[in-house]
Each structure stands twice: as C-alpha cells, then as structure tokens.
Design an enzyme around this catalytic site. Structure first.
Site, mmCIF file in Angstrom:
data_model
loop_
_atom_site.group_PDB
_atom_site.id
_atom_site.type_symbol
_atom_site.label_atom_id
_atom_site.label_comp_id
_atom_site.label_asym_id
_atom_site.label_seq_id
_atom_site.Cartn_x
_atom_site.Cartn_y
_atom_site.Cartn_z
ATOM 1 N N ARG A 11 0.637 -1.226 -0.035
ATOM 2 C CA ARG A 11 -0.007 0.028 -0.158
ATOM 3 C C ARG A 11 0.900 1.337 -0.030
ATOM 4 O O ARG A 11 0.568 2.309 -0.826
ATOM 5 C CB ARG A 11 -0.977 0.110 1.068
ATOM 6 C CG ARG A 11 -2.117 -1.183 1.065
ATOM 7 C CD ARG A 11 -2.867 -1.031 2.461
ATOM 8 N NE ARG A 11 -3.667 -0.002 2.443
ATOM 9 C CZ ARG A 11 -4.350 0.384 3.609
ATOM 10 N NH1 ARG A 11 -4.407 -0.720 4.634
ATOM 11 N NH2 ARG A 11 -5.134 1.539 3.661
ATOM 12 N N HIS B 105 -7.525 -4.714 -7.372
ATOM 13 C CA HIS B 105 -7.286 -4.016 -6.238
ATOM 14 C C HIS B 105 -8.006 -4.563 -5.115
ATOM 15 O O HIS B 105 -9.376 -4.599 -5.045
ATOM 16 C CB HIS B 105 -7.493 -2.480 -6.119
ATOM 17 C CG HIS B 105 -6.666 -1.830 -5.185
ATOM 18 N ND1 HIS B 105 -5.542 -2.015 -4.745
ATOM 19 C CD2 HIS B 105 -7.052 -1.041 -4.226
ATOM 20 C CE1 HIS B 105 -5.049 -1.053 -3.952
ATOM 21 N NE2 HIS B 105 -5.972 -0.560 -3.456
ATOM 22 N N TYR C 240 -18.686 12.178 -11.799
ATOM 23 C CA TYR C 240 -18.768 13.303 -12.346
ATOM 24 C C TYR C 240 -17.566 13.756 -13.043
ATOM 25 O O TYR C 240 -17.485 14.474 -14.100
ATOM 26 C CB TYR C 240 -19.069 14.654 -11.275
ATOM 27 C CG TYR C 240 -20.206 14.427 -10.655
ATOM 28 C CD1 TYR C 240 -21.622 14.318 -11.526
ATOM 29 C CD2 TYR C 240 -20.470 14.543 -9.288
ATOM 30 C CE1 TYR C 240 -22.719 14.192 -10.683
ATOM 31 C CE2 TYR C 240 -21.485 14.242 -8.615
ATOM 32 C CZ TYR C 240 -22.693 14.147 -9.262
ATOM 33 O OH TYR C 240 -23.859 14.013 -8.407
#
Length: 831
Positions: free
Chosen positions: A42, A88, A131
């Site tokens: 990570r 993932h 968006y």
C-alpha cells in the site's frame, strides 16, 4: 401473531472445546501481518517503476480497457470499477483518490492520467468519480510500453482469477521524476519531484560512467523541480539527501513588488511552495493580521484564474517597506515551507533508504533487464516466424504436389503426416501449411515471403548481437532514454538559490516601517505629486524634460505631512508617505513618475489647487492674496482635522496665490489684470488667525482683478514675467506678447496703493493672461508640462513684450536650498 423462536439445542454428541491462546503473541502476529501488508502492498513505491500497487493497477487496468491518449475519455467510475473488481482488494475511494493524484499537474511533475472535469485544487477536493472522466496521459504509455513482450513478471490478483504485472516496464525514472509520499508502519517516504530531462541526463551519464561520483550526477540534477515552480532556498540539505537519502530544503513562493495604484504598493505572488494552496496562505495572513503579529498589510485579494494562473495581491499600507513585509510573510506564513526528503522505496521486496546514485542504479539495472527480456522475446518471435516462412517457401515451390498430397489424404492427420514425410517439414510447419489460405499461393506472395525472410534473418542477427554484447544493450537503453527526454521533456520551473542555511526572513535587518528621513515634497505644473529620497538641495539646472517646472516644494520628512492650498482659501492635509518616491537624478528633478493630485484630493467644481505649503507646529507664517486685492498673513496654527480654512472670503472672491512669508523683510507682490504691479514689505501685514478676512493689499481699478500674488526676497535677484493678450480670446489659444523684467526695476510702494505699470499692451491686447513675480531663476512650461524657454530680461518695466513662441501656462521659481518655493498661478488656472 408473532412466533417466538429459540436456539436449537446442540447435538447429543456435541463436545465444546475451548482453545487457550497467548493474547500478546496473537496481537503481535496480527500487527506484523498488518504492517507487512501496509509496507509492501500500500504505502511504499517500488524503486523500479516508482509506483505503489494501486497506481500500478490503475495504469494496467486503463491500458487493458484501451484508454490511450487517442481514445475518448470515459467515466472515472468505470476505471475505478475495473481496478477494484479485478486487481485491487480495497475500496473504491482509495482507488479514486490515487487516480485523482495521478491527474493533478500541481502534484506530479509528469501526470500519468489525463483528467477531464473537476479533479480538485490545492485547496479543494475533486468531484465524485461519477462526475469526472479520465484516460491515460502520454507519459502513461511510457510506463506500460512493451508490457506484452515478456518484459516483466506477472503475478495472480487477490482472488487468483486474473494476472497482473508485478512491476511496469517504465521507460523513464518515474520515482525521481514524480516523487512519492506515503506513511507505512514504522517508516515513511517523502520524495521530491525532479525534471525529466535532468534525471534522464544523469541516468545516461551513469550508464556511460558507472563509477561516477555524486558531484558528477549533481551537474545534471542540481535539485528538485517542483510542479508549481517557486524557489528552493539552500542547497546543503539537497546534497545530503542525494548522498544519504535523507535531507531537507526550504521552498519559497515567487513574489514581486509592484505599484498597484499611484498611492499604494503591493506584493504579487505568482507561485507558491509545493502543495501549498492560496487559501492556506490567505487564512494564515488573516489570522496574523488579526492577532497583530503581522503589520503593514492593508488588503489581500486572490485574483487567480485559469488563464493567468495563480495571482495573490497583497496590498501594503503606506509607511511600511514592502521588502520588509515580504520577509515577514516568508517567516510567518506558508509562503516559505520546509520539505523533508526521505527516499524510502522497495528494492527486491525490502524497504531501503537510498541516495541519488542508488536510485538511478536500481532503475538503470531494471531498465536494462527490461530491454534484455524484450529483445529476447522479440528474438524468439522472429525465430518462430522465420521457421514458418521457411516451411511456407518450401510448400510454394512445389505447390502442385502439396495440393495433391492434401487432396489424396483421408483426413487432416494423414495429410499432416504425409507433408512432413514428403517435404521434410516438422509438425508446426505442416500445420501452418494446412491452415494456409489459397490466396497466399501466388507469385507475389513468394516475393513477399522471400523479402520477409531476409528481413527476419537481419533482425535476428541484430538481436543476437545485442544480447551477446552488454555495451550494445546499455547503448540502446541510453538512446531510448534520450528519445523520451526529447519527446516529453519540459524546461525547469523551480529556481535554485544558494543560501548559508538560515532563513532570509530570520536574518533580515530591514526595518518594517519607512524611516522618517528628511525629504522634499514636490508639485509639478501639471499637478503631479512626488517626494524625493533625501533632503539634498534640489538642482536648479540640468534636465529639461516633461514636468520640469516645479510650482511647489516643501521640505519635510518621509512620514511627515504637508498642506495643499486651494482657490477657496482651504488648506487640505496630505501625507508624504502616500507619495511615490522619485529615483535619484543628477539634474533638475522630473516628476514624470509622480502621482496625479486627483488621486489624493477630490476638489469640488470651481475650486482649483494653488500650491503645497508646510504645516505643523514648526510651520512658517503663510501669505495669501485674493482676486479682489485682499492680503493676509496667517499664523501657523493648524487644527487636527484633515482640512481647514485659511481666510474668510467674501462672496465671489477667490485666492490667487499663497506662499511662505516667514520674514518681515520679504516682499508681498500683487500683479493685476490691467498690468499694475505692487510690492510692499511683509511687515506691513500683521499675522492674523484663520478666521480673519485679511486686509487691503492693492487698490484695483474698476473692472480689474488681481491676477497674481506671491512672495519675493528683495535681497535676491528676482524677475517679473508678464504675458498679455485679448480678454475675448479663449484661454490657451494665443501666445500673446511676453516680457521678462528684473524685479529691481519696480519700486516698492505702500500697502493698499495702486502700484506701477508693469506691461504695456499692444494693439488688440487688453489684459494680462499670465503674470509672475519672484526669485530667479524662473522657469516656464506649457499646459502639458513641457519646458518653454523665456526671453532675455528687458530693463523697461512698463514696456511691451515680444511675441511668444508658445502658449505659456505656468511660471515658477526653481526650488533651491534655504527657501521653499512660492506658488504661482495664472488667471487661466483658476477660471
């Protein structure tokens, strides 16, 4: 009715077993597993491609979707879903946050994602993934290039249903170019971005000179190159970081000082330190100003836009030194920040802290292995293709027999066996011939196959030579890096500044406020105000340019005050701090860099400025003269208000002149519109208070008015300048006749008398359009401020003038040491 449920009893043979464990050991094992996961999966980037696992999976997922730069943008949510579903094991928000960071040009020096929509700013977060749209940036193609040529190893995904690359091929040193930041368990990384061209230059130098020193590499990479530009102050910490992997440097905003208005200066900030947003600076400045820890700031505006980029305008109060305020901003606000370098990355699965040379060595070794594996893959593919082409050529030569063998065979297996026996082919070649289309069996195909065979043999020879010679392999790596730098390199944005290591703001000795040094305040004939940088005597000769005529000069201090006298008999208080400072000059001062009087005073219609005069406790006595012939000497008292009256005027009267009259042996001089001049001693007019209306100064003829009033020193050489014209002509439309006479030619008379003639009118002339009497030398100017040469002095006090070469609008004494100038106006100025 609700049914009551009960837990069923355990089976009869059920035996409860409780296993005892060591809680401390269990927590240690769980924490170690968690730490391992955070470090390796990570938080820390791989030193080879400079990517964290989530970033690598985003690029690989976008590449698998075909979202290359020539492809249209797709919803960011689609990329996030692809990565989360296949590669993932964490949530969508973590993936989207990483994708956003890869698209922000103020975060990465070379963005990897081309974002479309609101991807956030330094102060605000991005819009939701539904968006925004995204696709791979051109730099991302360099990261995934040749991924299908066995250049890197693939590993299973989290559920063993997909394959994903362990590392990306990375055609450039991404870790150094884009930097990295992450916090793991017990360790962290914080790497600064660098310039692509500089990093590749250092990598190529390391390839050519494996034993080179750090100093050699720093000739190519002198320091970080931050995406937002700015300045790096102090290079000592950078060298430490390049040597040991740990160090620090200070990033400073790029700012300049500009004149915002004629009265105010400001600091314009165009670049901020790395990852510092304007809102953060604005909030900090507001807090400091409110707590009175930061002084001298009048206003702060954010005028940033997409067209011009960042632009913070910090307005400085009058009386404060902008350079000193800027140093305080560097010291107290995020306009100067410290960046700590901690070069921690994974090398062969282990976290390591590395300097510049180690980082470049890891990348060069990795890229060399990538090119070697790619070359071996291409060699293998070309050898396989050559094997097929050779078999195809055999078949085409004896194509009739090949067809006969196939037609006479009962099935494909028998045909394959017979082809292998008859034409000495192997199974792979025989299968390829069986699958061959008939359209390939032409003469033209034979030529194509022979050409292809020659090209394959040449390529195989080159690839074998490349794999056999390590120098050729390294040269290819270096050449490919040079091509990347040429195609994607950009100029350096961050300026590197040497420093002793201490903050410039901390060692600054500049005073925050403007020191109260002596100076002169000057008023030009065109109404421009300015102050000089010192109290040195003002030269009377020298440059003759625009605004060469100074109609008012007051000796004061930089933080002092002065007054503006007007035709309405008012005195208006002004501050010298508000005025621009004139640069030093060897000749007579020019006020072309001054500020217009209208920027400081808004006079009502019909009221005109006369001159500037000293005010304050030590101010001298002033003298005033009105159009109706009234004279007054005013005591120097000044109230605390911004304006006050100097004289009580009768209706229709106005002041035509004001000047300093601090000695009784000075002369007060009137010149009337019908060319009468009266000079009398100042002692004959006793000083009065501000509310007094004055006393009779000159006896006027019917219809005449006082055109000029001033003060002259009879002990000094003086002149009288008069210009005649017609009262019917428009002001400024005719030059008239001009005459200059020595002041001594006019005898003194008693106050309230008619005086003597000073100018004889010619035919068509009936009034004076301009008059002046005062100390020499006198200078004249046109209405636009251009200096005009006066004629030589004429000894006839009542003679007529000579034709004027230009229309004169202003005449005044040149300022000199030891006395302030007397104001002088013409009748046209007050009409």
């Amino acid at each position: 009715m609700a049914r009551r449920t009960t837990t069923p009893p355990p089976p009869e043979d059920f035996e409860e077993k409780i296993v005892g464990i060591d809680v401390e050991e269990e927590m240690q094992n769980a924490f170690l597993e968690y730490s391992y996961s955070v470090i390796y999966s990570r938080a820390l980037p791989d030193a080879r491609d400079g990517l964290k696992p989530v970033q690598r999976r985003i690029l690989y997922g976008a590449n698998e979707l075909g979202l290359r730069p020539d492809h249209g943008h797709v919803k960011s949510q689609r990329i996030v879903g692809e990565v989360m579903g296949k590669y993932h094991p964490h949530g969508d928000q973590a993936i989207y946050d990483a994708l956003v960071r890869m698209a922000q040009p103020f975060t990465l020096r070379l963005p990897l994602i081309d974002g479309h929509g609101n991807f956030g700013s330094l102060d605000d977060g991005p819009a939701a993934a539904r968006y925004t749209e995204a696709r791979m940036a051109p730099a991302a193609l360099l990261m995934v290039g040749s991924l299908d040529e066995d250049t890197v190893d693939f590993v299973p995904n989290y559920d063993d249903t997909q394959w994903q690359p362990e590392v990306l091929p990375a055609a450039y040193p991404n870790l150094l170019v884009n930097g990295a930041a992450g916090i793991a368990v017990g360790m962290a990384t914080n790497m600064a971005p660098h310039n692509l061209v500089e990093v590749i230059g250092a990598a190529r130098h390391l390839i050519a000179h494996p034993t080179c020193s750090l100093e050699d590499l720093m000739k190519f990479v002198p320091g970080p190159d931050l995406p937002c530009g700015g300045k790096i102050v102090g290079l000592e910490g950078i060298r430490d970081a390049y040597l040991t992997g740990r160090g620090s440097f200070r990033t400073r905003a790029t700012a300049r000082i500009e004149a915002l208005t004629p009265r105010r200066k400001g600091i314009i900030v165009t670049e901020l330190p790395y990852l510092v947003g304007p809102e953060k600076v604005i909030d900090k400045v507001k807090d400091l100003v409110q707590s009175k820890r930061l002084q001298g700031i009048a206003d702060l505006k954010d005028l940033s836009d997409r067209q011009h980029g960042l632009r913070l305008v910090i307005e400085i109060k009058n009386g404060f030194v902008p350079e000193a305020v800027l140093e305080q901003l560097y010291k107290l606000t995020p306009m100067e920040e410290n960046f700590g370098i901690n070069n921690v990355a994974l090398v062969e699965g282990q976290p390591r802290t590395m300097g510049l040379k180690d980082l470049l060595r890891v990348y060069v070794d990795f890229r060399t292995d990538v090119v070697r594996r790619r070359s071996a893959h291409r060699l293998r593919k070309r050898e396989e293709r050559l094997h097929l082409v050779e078999g195809l050529l055999i078949a085409i030569v004896d194509i009739d027999e090949v067809i006969q063998v196939i037609r006479t065979s009962d099935d494909a297996d028998i045909a394959r066996t017979r082809l292998m026996d008859v034409f000495d082919l192997d199974e792979i070649q025989a299968n390829y011939i069986l699958e061959l289309r008939l359209r390939r069996l032409t003469k033209f195909s034979l030529i194509e196959l022979e050409t292809e065979k020659a090209e394959l043999e040449r390529a195989i020879e080159e690839l074998r030579a490349l794999l056999a010679d390590e120098k050729l392999l390294l040269k290819l790596v270096s050449d490919e890096l040079a091509a990347v730098a040429k195609a994607h390199g950009t100029p350096r944005r961050t300026v590197l500044l040497e420093s002793s290591g201490q903050s410039a703001a901390a060692t600054a000795s500049s005073p925050l406020e403007v020191s109260d040094d002596p100076c002169w305040v000057l008023l030009s004939s065109t109404g421009l105000l300015a102050r000089t940088g010192s109290a040195e005597p003002i030269p009377t000769e020298g440059s003759r340019s625009k605004h060469d005529v100074i109609v008012g000069a007051v000796r004061t201090t930089a933080r002092g005050e002065f007054g503006l006298a007007t035709t309405a008999g008012r005195m208006i208080r002004l501050s010298a701090l508000d005025l621009p400072t004139l640069p030093p000059t060897n000749g007579a001062p020019s006020l072309s860099g001054g500020a217009p009087l209208a920027a400081y005073v808004d006079l009502p219609k019909g009221e005109e400025p006369l001159t500037i005069l000293p005010i304050g406790a030590e101010a001298p006595v002033l003298a005033l003269g009105t159009a109706s012939g009234v004279v007054k000497r005013v005591t120097p008292e000044a109230p605390k208000s911004d304006e006050w009256s100097l004289i009580s005027l009768k209706p229709g009267d106005r002041v035509v002149g004001a000047a300093v009259a601090d000695r009784d042996d000075l002369d007060l001089v009137f010149v009337t519109s019908d060319a009468q001049l009266l000079r009398f001693a100042a002692r004959s007019v006793r000083p009065q208070g501000r509310s007094a209306g004055g006393m009779a100064g000159i006896k006027l003829s019917p219809g005449a008015t006082a055109a000029f009033f001033g003060v002259a020193d009879p002990a000094r050489h003086g002149v009288v300048v008069t210009s005649s014209g017609s009262s019917d002509a428009l002001p400024g439309t005719q030059g008239g006749s001009l005459k200059v006479t020595p002041y001594a030619e006019y005898p003194p008379k008693g106050r309230a008398t008619g005086g003597v003639r000073c100018h004889r009118f010619l035919k068509g002339e009936d009034t004076l359009v301009l008059a002046f009497a005062g100390n020499a030398p006198a200078k004249a100017a046109a209405a636009n401020g251009v200096a005009i040469e006066l004629p030589a002095a004429d000894g006839r006090r009542d003679g007529s003038g000579v034709p004027a070469t230009a229309v004169i609008a202003h005449v005044a004494s040149a300022p000199s040491e030891g006395a302030d100038t007397n104001g002088a106006v013409s009748p046209g100025e007050s009409e």
